[in-house]
Design a protein around this motif. Structure first.
Motif, short mmCIF file in Angstrom:
data_model
loop_
_atom_site.label_atom_id
_atom_site.label_comp_id
_atom_site.label_asym_id
_atom_site.label_seq_id
_atom_site.Cartn_x
_atom_site.Cartn_y
_atom_site.Cartn_z
N UNK A 150 0.80 -1.23 0.00
CA UNK A 150 0.00 0.00 0.00
C UNK A 150 0.83 1.28 0.00
N UNK A 151 2.04 1.22 0.50
CA UNK A 151 2.89 2.42 0.44
C UNK A 151 3.32 2.73 -0.99
N UNK A 152 3.30 1.73 -1.86
CA UNK A 152 3.69 1.89 -3.26
C UNK A 152 2.50 1.79 -4.22
N UNK A 153 1.33 1.47 -3.69
CA UNK A 153 0.17 1.18 -4.53
C UNK A 153 -1.10 1.66 -3.81
N UNK A 154 -1.60 2.84 -4.17
CA UNK A 154 -2.79 3.37 -3.49
C UNK A 154 -4.03 2.50 -3.64
N UNK A 155 -3.97 1.51 -4.52
CA UNK A 155 -5.12 0.63 -4.76
C UNK A 155 -4.94 -0.75 -4.14
N UNK A 389 -6.49 -23.07 7.48
CA UNK A 389 -5.79 -22.39 8.55
C UNK A 389 -5.52 -20.95 8.13
N UNK A 390 -5.53 -20.06 9.10
CA UNK A 390 -5.40 -18.63 8.81
C UNK A 390 -3.99 -18.28 8.33
N UNK A 391 -3.94 -17.39 7.36
CA UNK A 391 -2.67 -16.88 6.84
C UNK A 391 -2.19 -15.73 7.72
N UNK A 392 -1.04 -15.15 7.38
CA UNK A 392 -0.47 -14.06 8.16
C UNK A 392 -1.35 -12.82 8.09
N UNK A 393 -1.20 -11.97 9.06
CA UNK A 393 -2.00 -10.75 9.14
C UNK A 393 -1.34 -9.61 8.38
N UNK A 394 -2.12 -8.94 7.55
CA UNK A 394 -1.71 -7.73 6.84
C UNK A 394 -2.87 -6.74 6.88
N UNK A 395 -2.58 -5.49 7.05
CA UNK A 395 -3.63 -4.47 6.99
C UNK A 395 -3.06 -3.21 6.36
N UNK A 396 -3.68 -2.76 5.30
CA UNK A 396 -3.22 -1.55 4.60
C UNK A 396 -3.87 -0.30 5.18
N UNK A 397 -3.23 0.83 4.95
CA UNK A 397 -3.74 2.15 5.31
C UNK A 397 -4.04 2.27 6.80
N UNK A 398 -3.27 1.57 7.63
CA UNK A 398 -3.47 1.64 9.07
C UNK A 398 -3.22 3.06 9.57
N UNK A 399 -4.14 3.55 10.36
CA UNK A 399 -4.01 4.89 10.93
C UNK A 399 -4.22 6.02 9.95
N UNK A 400 -4.67 5.71 8.74
CA UNK A 400 -4.89 6.73 7.71
C UNK A 400 -6.39 6.87 7.44
N UNK A 401 -6.87 8.10 7.53
CA UNK A 401 -8.28 8.37 7.31
C UNK A 401 -8.43 9.54 6.34
N UNK A 402 -9.11 9.34 5.20
CA UNK A 402 -9.31 10.45 4.27
C UNK A 402 -10.19 11.52 4.90
N UNK A 403 -9.75 12.77 4.82
CA UNK A 403 -10.48 13.85 5.49
C UNK A 403 -10.88 14.99 4.56
N UNK A 404 -10.26 15.07 3.37
CA UNK A 404 -10.53 16.22 2.52
C UNK A 404 -10.08 15.96 1.09
N UNK A 477 2.09 10.11 -1.00
CA UNK A 477 3.02 9.86 0.11
C UNK A 477 2.19 9.69 1.37
N UNK A 478 2.45 8.60 2.08
CA UNK A 478 1.76 8.30 3.33
C UNK A 478 2.76 8.34 4.49
N UNK A 508 -5.07 12.82 3.87
CA UNK A 508 -5.30 11.86 4.95
C UNK A 508 -4.86 12.46 6.28
N UNK A 509 -5.56 12.09 7.35
CA UNK A 509 -5.15 12.43 8.70
C UNK A 509 -5.18 11.18 9.57
N UNK A 510 -4.77 11.33 10.83
CA UNK A 510 -4.70 10.17 11.72
C UNK A 510 -6.02 9.90 12.42
N UNK A 511 -7.01 10.77 12.24
CA UNK A 511 -8.32 10.60 12.84
C UNK A 511 -9.39 10.84 11.79
N UNK A 512 -10.47 10.06 11.80
CA UNK A 512 -11.53 10.28 10.81
C UNK A 512 -12.34 11.53 11.13
#
Length: 517
Positions: A150-155, A389-404, A477-478, A508-512
């Motif tokens: 996600x740092x290299x791919x906004x999609x 069985x569950x695979x490894x954990x990944x989460x994109x855009x953590x702590x990023x909230x679109x605000x404007x 840039x994130x 983006x900001x750190x709070x929605x």
């Protein structure tokens, strides 16, 4: 207990494996004829084609809303052939699938991910979203999995690998963990986090559809492959929960999905808009069709299409999974009308037809079965069925909230500067010929532009004006420190015949943003 498929073709179950250990999940064996296996593989590929054809006219025409019951969706004898010949670009989810199938066929099951990445990046077909962002990254020297991160791919969270992962489940009958293992490096060419989980989940459902006729079981058991802390898992788990709560009202479930899960975070084209190509909400519509369809092919395709958004890819996935469960022969005749005359037509950008894929799919499945504890004895195929069985954990855009969104709406002449307050941004726009006739027009000019944030040079980016090689977003840039930041873009090689059109700045900001209602 699993509800396992018993047919006139004499499917037999054997307890051939030792007791489970903490490092190896419990397994059992399933034996079926080659004819039965081929029938299911054909059902999976044919179901995809049928679903994609059916939902094609409504793709992204109903965003944030559903197709009401009175809205007719056409289906007639000859429709499949007509669409394949006259609208071949509709089947991007299938010919993307086939890109990877072809690599396995030419290079073997151990083909490195670079072979898959290069094959799709250099293909002639047009791409969008995570696929195009991944293609650009590969063509400009970035390797997988960084190309999908996600740092290299906004999609990164978009639907792309979810619509292309069918091959992995069809190659690994009854082996959901192996299906995900096959798809993992390929899925990370263009996706990450929820975007990867979408493909992993779809692949697992295909795999389990070989060994069960209980669609509820397939949906629930496949979800065990996804980490429970991920938003993808939570979304699909909600759909399952709401199905139990409202078992006869798929529209109530749809409204609950919309209320909780329709806020886009990643895709710059979907943020603050009704358009939503996020993997998890479209996977929710697949599951909606499967659960409320209850094994009925017509109901499944109708619901997964009428849920809206990517309403050709979603019924394609649902139809492929259900087609695998039922087998080709048990797909209703109404849905196969005209299919035979289309099965020898090569998909655009390939030299492969459905009949070719049926044969390749069988070949690859037998190879994967033997590699993973199964056996082939004459006409009998024994599969070592896996417990998910569950695979490894990944989460994109953590702590990023679109605000404007700040409108720019100007061409980049030499330099562009602006300020924003937040922790990240995306500048949307495109490089193109000044007097282009169409997006598909061939043009080889490439702009070079520098991005500076707070006076520090971040990158020198290539901005091709050719649609196939384009950069999907101009700059992003994130993970910046929270606060005010300056952006400066410098065009290094202006050209009178081409322009860089800048449309808007997503912040983006750190709070929605919280509604005051």
């Amino acid at each position: 207990m699993k509800k396992l498929f018993l047919s006139a073709l004499a499917v037999t179950f054997l307890s051939a494996m030792p007791p489970a250990s903490p490092h190896r999940p419990a397994t059992q064996s399933m034996t079926l004829s080659k004819q039965a296996l081929q029938n299911k593989i054909k059902g999976g590929w044919a179901g995809q084609l049928i679903g994609c054809t059916f939902g094609g006219p409504t793709e992204f025409q109903y965003n944030g809303t559903m197709l009401n019951d009175y809205q007719p969706i056409p289906w007639y004898d000859g429709y499949i052939k007509h669409t394949m010949l006259n609208n071949p670009g509709l089947y991007d989810d299938i010919y993307m699938d086939l890109t990877f199938v072809d690599v396995f066929e030419r290079k073997g099951l151990d083909a490195p991910v670079e072979e898959h990445a290069n094959a799709y990046a250099n293909a002639e077909y047009m791409l969008w979203h995570a696929n195009q962002a991944g293609r650009y990254n590969i063509l400009n020297g970035m390797k997988a999995p960084q190309s999908g991160h996600w740092l290299n791919n906004p999609h990164a969270d978009d639907i792309d690998f979810q619509i292309e992962a069918d091959f992995s489940g069809l190659m690994a009958p009854g082996m959901p963990n192996t299906a995900i293992q096959i798809g993992d490096p390929i899925g990370h060419i263009m996706n990450y986090g929820d975007g990867w989980y979408g493909g992993a989940y779809v692949g697992a459902m295909y795999s389990l559809a070989f060994v069960s006729t209980d669609i509820n079981y397939i949906v629930k058991e496949a979800l065990k492959t996804i980490p429970a802390q991920s938003t993808f898992y939570q979304c699909i788990n909600d759909v399952i929960k709401w199905h139990a709560q409202y078992p006869n009202d798929w529209k109530r479930n749809w409204f609950e999905i919309q209320r909780k899960w329709s806020d886009e975070v990643g895709c710059p084209e979907g943020v603050f808009r009704a358009f939503d190509i996020d993997a998890k909400i479209n996977a929710a519509y697949i599951v909606l069709g499967l659960l409320y369809g209850g094994g009925d092919f017509t109901k499944t395709l109708e619901i997964s299409t009428r849920a809206g958004q990517d309403s050709d890819c979603n019924p394609s996935s649902a139809g492929g999974i259900l087609g695998t469960m039922l087998g080709y022969d048990r797909i209703p005749a109404n849905w196969k009308q005209g299919l035979k005359e289309a099965e020898d037509i090569d998909f655009k950008y390939t030299t492969m037809s459905l009949n070719d894929v049926y044969a390749m799919g069988m070949k690859h499945a037998l190879q994967v079965i033997e590699r993973n504890g199964g056996k082939i004895n004459g006409d009998q195929v024994t599969i070592a069925v896996q417990t998910p069985k569950a695979v490894r954990f990944e989460q994109a855009f953590t702590g990023h909230h679109p605000v404007q969104t700040i409108h720019i709406r100007k061409n980049l002449e030499n330099e562009f500067t602006t300020d924003f307050d937040g922790i990240g941004f995306v500048i949307r726009g495109e490089a193109r010929p000044k007097n282009r006739i169409s997006r598909e027009a061939d043009n080889s000019f490439v702009f070079n532009a520098e991005l500076y944030v707070d006076g520090q040079k971040i990158e020198t980016a290539k901005l091709p004006t050719d649609f196939i090689h384009r950069r999907h977003e101009l700059f992003w840039k994130y993970q910046l420190p929270k606060g005010k930041h300056s952006i400066r873009v410098k065009l290094l090689n202006p050209d009178p015949e081409h322009i860089v059109s800048m449309t808007d700045l997503l912040v983006y900001s750190d709070q929605p943003v919280k509604s005051k209602l």
